[in-house]
Design a protein around this motif. Sequence first.
Motif, PDB file in Angstrom:
ATOM      1  N   LEU A  68      -9.988  -3.694   1.620  1.00 28.73           N
ATOM      2  CA  LEU A  68      -8.565  -3.922   1.399  1.00 28.73           C
ATOM      3  C   LEU A  68      -8.214  -5.369   1.716  1.00 28.73           C
ATOM      4  O   LEU A  68      -8.427  -5.836   2.844  1.00 28.73           O
ATOM      5  N   GLY A  69      -7.652  -6.069   0.726  1.00 25.55           N
ATOM      6  CA  GLY A  69      -7.286  -7.456   0.933  1.00 25.55           C
ATOM      7  C   GLY A  69      -5.984  -7.620   1.689  1.00 25.55           C
ATOM      8  O   GLY A  69      -5.891  -8.366   2.663  1.00 25.55           O
ATOM      9  N   CYS A  70      -4.935  -6.889   1.277  1.00 26.09           N
ATOM     10  CA  CYS A  70      -3.637  -6.969   1.936  1.00 26.09           C
ATOM     11  C   CYS A  70      -2.796  -5.778   1.502  1.00 26.09           C
ATOM     12  O   CYS A  70      -3.153  -5.043   0.570  1.00 26.09           O
ATOM     13  N   ARG A  71      -1.642  -5.596   2.185  1.00 26.81           N
ATOM     14  CA  ARG A  71      -0.749  -4.464   1.924  1.00 26.81           C
ATOM     15  C   ARG A  71       0.547  -4.988   1.310  1.00 26.81           C
ATOM     16  O   ARG A  71       1.181  -5.888   1.850  1.00 26.81           O
ATOM     17  N   ALA A  72       0.918  -4.399   0.174  1.00 29.24           N
ATOM     18  CA  ALA A  72       2.156  -4.786  -0.504  1.00 29.24           C
ATOM     19  C   ALA A  72       3.118  -3.607  -0.531  1.00 29.24           C
ATOM     20  O   ALA A  72       2.704  -2.445  -0.478  1.00 29.24           O
ATOM     21  N   THR A  73       4.405  -3.883  -0.627  1.00 29.96           N
ATOM     22  CA  THR A  73       5.413  -2.846  -0.783  1.00 29.96           C
ATOM     23  C   THR A  73       5.773  -2.733  -2.258  1.00 29.96           C
ATOM     24  O   THR A  73       6.049  -3.738  -2.921  1.00 29.96           O
ATOM     25  N   GLY A  74       5.729  -1.510  -2.761  1.00 33.86           N
ATOM     26  CA  GLY A  74       5.994  -1.316  -4.185  1.00 33.86           C
ATOM     27  C   GLY A  74       6.620   0.036  -4.454  1.00 33.86           C
ATOM     28  O   GLY A  74       7.371   0.570  -3.626  1.00 33.86           O
ATOM     29  N   GLN A  75       6.292   0.615  -5.589  1.00 32.31           N
ATOM     30  CA  GLN A  75       6.841   1.903  -5.995  1.00 32.31           C
ATOM     31  C   GLN A  75       6.406   3.002  -5.030  1.00 32.31           C
ATOM     32  O   GLN A  75       5.249   3.062  -4.609  1.00 32.31           O
ATOM     33  N   SER A  76       7.304   3.891  -4.680  1.00 36.51           N
ATOM     34  CA  SER A  76       6.966   5.033  -3.836  1.00 36.51           C
ATOM     35  C   SER A  76       6.212   6.073  -4.665  1.00 36.51           C
ATOM     36  O   SER A  76       6.640   6.435  -5.776  1.00 36.51           O
ATOM     37  N   VAL A  77       5.106   6.552  -4.122  1.00 34.03           N
ATOM     38  CA  VAL A  77       4.236   7.501  -4.818  1.00 34.03           C
ATOM     39  C   VAL A  77       3.876   8.630  -3.844  1.00 34.03           C
ATOM     40  O   VAL A  77       3.690   8.394  -2.641  1.00 34.03           O
ATOM     41  N   SER A  78       3.791   9.862  -4.349  1.00 38.09           N
ATOM     42  CA  SER A  78       3.353  11.003  -3.541  1.00 38.09           C
ATOM     43  C   SER A  78       1.939  11.395  -3.953  1.00 38.09           C
ATOM     44  O   SER A  78       1.630  11.486  -5.146  1.00 38.09           O
TER      45      SER A  78
END
Length: 410
Positions: free
Chosen positions: A368-378
Amino acid sequence: MPRFRGSARRTAAVLASAALGLGVCTASGSAAAPAGRSGPAPLVWSATAAGAPPGGNTVTDAGGTRLAGGPPSASARTGERTGIQDLPAETLAAPVGSVGAELDADIPAGARAAADVRTLRADGTWSEWTEIPPDAPATLPEPSATVQARLVLIAPEGAESPRVRGARFAAGPAVAATAARESRAATYRLFATREGLVGGTTANGHVIVPRDHFVALPSRKGLAGKGTGNYTVRVCTENLARCEWAPVWDVGPWNTKDDHWNQPRQTWQDLPLGLPQAQAAYSDGHNGGKDGFGRRVANPAGIDLADGTFWDGLKLTGNAWVQVTYEWTGGGPVGTVTTSGIPLKVRTGPSTATAEAGFAASTAQVRLGCRATGQSVSGTEGTTDAWYLLESGKYVSGAYLRVAAAPPAC
């Protein structure tokens, strides 16, 4: 091979205690030093095949573990059957740097049996498997207090199987620091061929299904167990437009002891790092143009791709050159894909509205390179708006990713 005892067909020339330099086992995981020997005593433990979980391509009964019936390993096409049985991991009293083994086994003529060993790293991932050589301990790639061994059984097709009842192991102390792993995993350009062989059985016991997602490499040092992905490669088209993260579930093509991504490598040490022997044989006449089994090499393949990886992950229409990254050789945070078996779509951005750029197969362990905030997914890991960058322009949703330690924010 490790030393053998109790075999009607093969008898060790030296007793196990002498071959491994063992003392007398005293209590769980410890041994007394033999007379005349100074320094720390080795740590000693035993394992019985009957006490281990079922393995790939093997069956176990009161008489021990033997090869199951069925076709040989699908990719290597060597006319041999291979079986693997993982033994329980052992947590020892102190970090160790080497492990020797003695097998209690019957080995018919032409068959082989061996023990491999690996260590648990500080970040929770495993080192590569190292085969324990004849009459000597194996030097571990990284010292650790947690080690795991596995049994490997090999026999020519149609020949009688080895039978392994158990094994005894002796671990020596870590005496020197090892070189730090590179933070970036090794990547090499390889020629890829399509494995196919639906219905066949891979070296780890997986039965190949249509549009399957895994790869084969020509060494079992990076062979993952059945249904696991702790040895995963990232394989991409040459222009990096599409990639798939896929577990290593088979051994081949051509060779079975050609870990060309390592230095030093197990065999063919005259070849440069990253060059598969089959490629050198095909292109430059290495070994008279033949592989390690004496067969004329008909293509330069260094990796086999299952049909789903080949057709759907990379959208290939024929054998092709690809970029292969050996994820376990690098460092950094990891995540494990936890879909119900179907591959996870890789997107060009942190949203399902962005273009698909490949797949991450179920069970694959990805860096894992980095964590981004995006679309919510279940998904299988709950509902989240976290997305993880695997490679430039390639994201997966955290809803299908089990993450041990989160990477930094993008």
